[in-house]
Every structure is written in structure tokens, then in C-alpha cells.
Scaffold this motif. Structure first.
Motif, short mmCIF file in Angstrom:
data_model
loop_
_atom_site.label_atom_id
_atom_site.label_comp_id
_atom_site.label_asym_id
_atom_site.label_seq_id
_atom_site.Cartn_x
_atom_site.Cartn_y
_atom_site.Cartn_z
N TYR A 77 -4.56 6.11 -2.61
CA TYR A 77 -3.67 4.97 -2.47
C TYR A 77 -3.39 4.39 -3.85
O TYR A 77 -4.29 4.30 -4.70
N VAL A 117 0.85 -1.19 0.00
CA VAL A 117 0.00 0.00 0.00
C VAL A 117 0.88 1.24 0.00
O VAL A 117 1.73 1.41 0.89
N PRO A 143 0.62 5.37 -0.05
CA PRO A 143 -0.14 6.63 -0.07
C PRO A 143 0.45 7.57 -1.13
O PRO A 143 1.67 7.63 -1.32
#
Length: 256
Positions: free
Chosen positions: A16, A8, A10
Motif C-alpha cells: 500500500y 489508500v 494498492p
């Protein structure tokens, strides 16, 4: 060893993007890169190359990093057939019923119009991962910029039969706001109340609330529960159709 993994990342203000790695082949893809710099840093930190860029829809906060990543790594670009006029330089286009390969990881494509008319999503069984873009959010769904409430309701139902353990990787960190709204629809949902507390704790520590899980969404996400009797009762719409209830929920969220 697991078949693969999801990282993941950001990006931008609340987006995301996701690195997906097939361990056996070492092939790596990025899904919906809103910008390139965080992706490049993650790849460099892991000493990985990038083979494939995947887009769910044409909005700039999901494709803004495409060109730089393709140029730097020679990666191919895959995206929705229905948005071929709005995503530049696609090498491969897919629609519902097609298969996407990240090395040996096989992904199933869903057509999920609503947020945009040509939006798609991807489900990879080997890593129990759904990449839903801006169709299904944790405790929410995307705004209907190009589609109708009926289209979005039908689109979201495509996810409901996925395994309960399916991890939901969506496009944005909207969960805390979505949770506040969800409580206005089902104030007596005990599972939702507990989830809201967990979300507040995660965000207080700046920890992502993503991925979510399909079974958790089915129990708490009002947009997936428009055909649930408890929701109809809470809204005073016991005689309404699920589409009518979904439409009312979406209207309330737009004005929340």
C-alpha cells in the motif's frame, strides 16, 4: 471540514502507498510509493498535484516510484537521515524528534529500527494517522532484516501510547496471514477471534484491511503483547522477559 485525508492506494502485489492531503493548503504527499503508475492515476482522477514524496525506509517496494513521481511533478523527497546512503536524491532528511509538514498537517517522526536499521515512522495528530511502513503491521511486524529483536520490541513500544483511535497505515496487506499466525499464539483471545472473522470477510470481498487502529492492535497483535501475562502463559514463558518472548514470537512467525 476535516484537516486532511488519507487515500489508500494498492500497488505492486501486496503493498500500500498513501496519498495524504492537507485540505486547507491543498498540499499533497505520497508515502512509500512502490510504483508510480497507480499514484499518477489517483492524482489525475482527483485533479491533484503532488508536492512531496515521503519514504519510511530504503526497500525498493517502498521507493520504486520515487524517481518517476519526482520528475513528473517536481515533488521533493523526504526520508530517514539514517538511510541517506541508500535512498537516492533526498531533499530533506529527518530522524526522531523532527517534524514533517504536509501543508498545515504536522507529523512527528519516530526512529523504529528493526526491519531496517534506519527505518522511521510518522504520526500526524490532526488526522490521527500513523504511517508505520514495515515496522508495525496489522497483527504483525516486519521481518528483522537489519535489526535485533530487542531493537524491534523497543521500536514498537513507541506506538503504544498513541491515542486509541489512531489509524495505522502500514506497508502491506499481510493481515489475513498474520491473523492465522496470531491465533497460534493466543488461541483463547476472544477479541482476536472476532477480528479474524472480520478480516476473512473483508478479504473475501477484496477490501483492504488497512487502516487498523492502535487499540485493536494492542488487544490482538502478538508482537505488541510480548509483555502481556496471557501471552507469556500461552507460550509457557511465565518467567521470561518481554524481549525473550518477543524473540520467540518472531522466530515462530519466521517459520510459520
Amino acid at each position: 471540514m476535516a484537516a486532511g485525508e488519507v487515500i489508500v492506494i494498492p500497488c505492486l502485489s501486496d503493498n500500500y502507498t498513501y496519498l495524504v492531503r492537507c485540505h486547507r493548503s491543498e498540499m499533497t504527499a505520497i508515502i512509500d510509493p512502490g510504483e508510480a503508475a497507480p499514484v499518477i492515476k489517483e492524482l489525475q482522477d482527483r485533479d491533484w498535484q503532488l508536492d512531496l514524496v515521503i519514504n519510511t525506509h530504503h526497500h525498493h517496494d517502498h521507493i520504486g516510484g520515487n524517481a518517476e513521481l519526482m520528475k513528473k511533478y517536481g515533488a521533493k523527497l523526504l526520508g530517514p537521515t539514517a538511510e541517506k546512503a541508500r535512498i537516492p536524491d533526498m531533499d530533506e532528511m529527518v530522524a526522531e524528534g523532527d517534524q514533517v509538514l504536509i501543508g498545515e498537517l504536522e507529523g512527528r517522526v519516530f526512529d523504529v529500527p528493526g526491519h531496517t536499521s534506519g527505518h522511521i515512522a510518522f504520526y500526524f495528530p490532526a488526522i490521527t494517522a500513523l504511517f508505520s511502513g514495515d515496522s508495525l503491521f496489522a497483527l504483525g511486524c516486519g521481518r528483522l532484516f537489519e535489526g535485533t529483536p530487542e531493537q524491534m520490541w523497543q521500536s514498537l513500544q513507541k506506538f503504544r501510547n498513541l491515542p486509541n483511535s489512531t489509524q495505522v497505515y502500514c506497508g502491506h496487506e499481510y493481515t489475513q496471514s498474520n491473523a492465522k499466525f496470531a491465533k497460534t499464539i493466543e488461541p483463547d483471545n476472544a477479541i482476536l477471534a472476532a477480528r479474524c472473522q472480520d478480516i476473512d470477510g473483508l478479504r473475501a470481498r477484496n477490501i483492504p484491511t488497512i487502516p487498523s487502529r492502535i487499540d485493536v492492535e494492542l488487544a490482538t497483535n502478538p508482537f505488541l503483547r510480548a509483555d502481556h501475562p496471557d501471552v507469556a502463559t500461552a507460550l509457557g514463558m511465565e518467567n521470561a522477559t518481554p524481549t525473550e518472548i518477543f524473540t520467540e514470537i518472531r522466530k515462530r512467525k519466521d517459520n510459520f
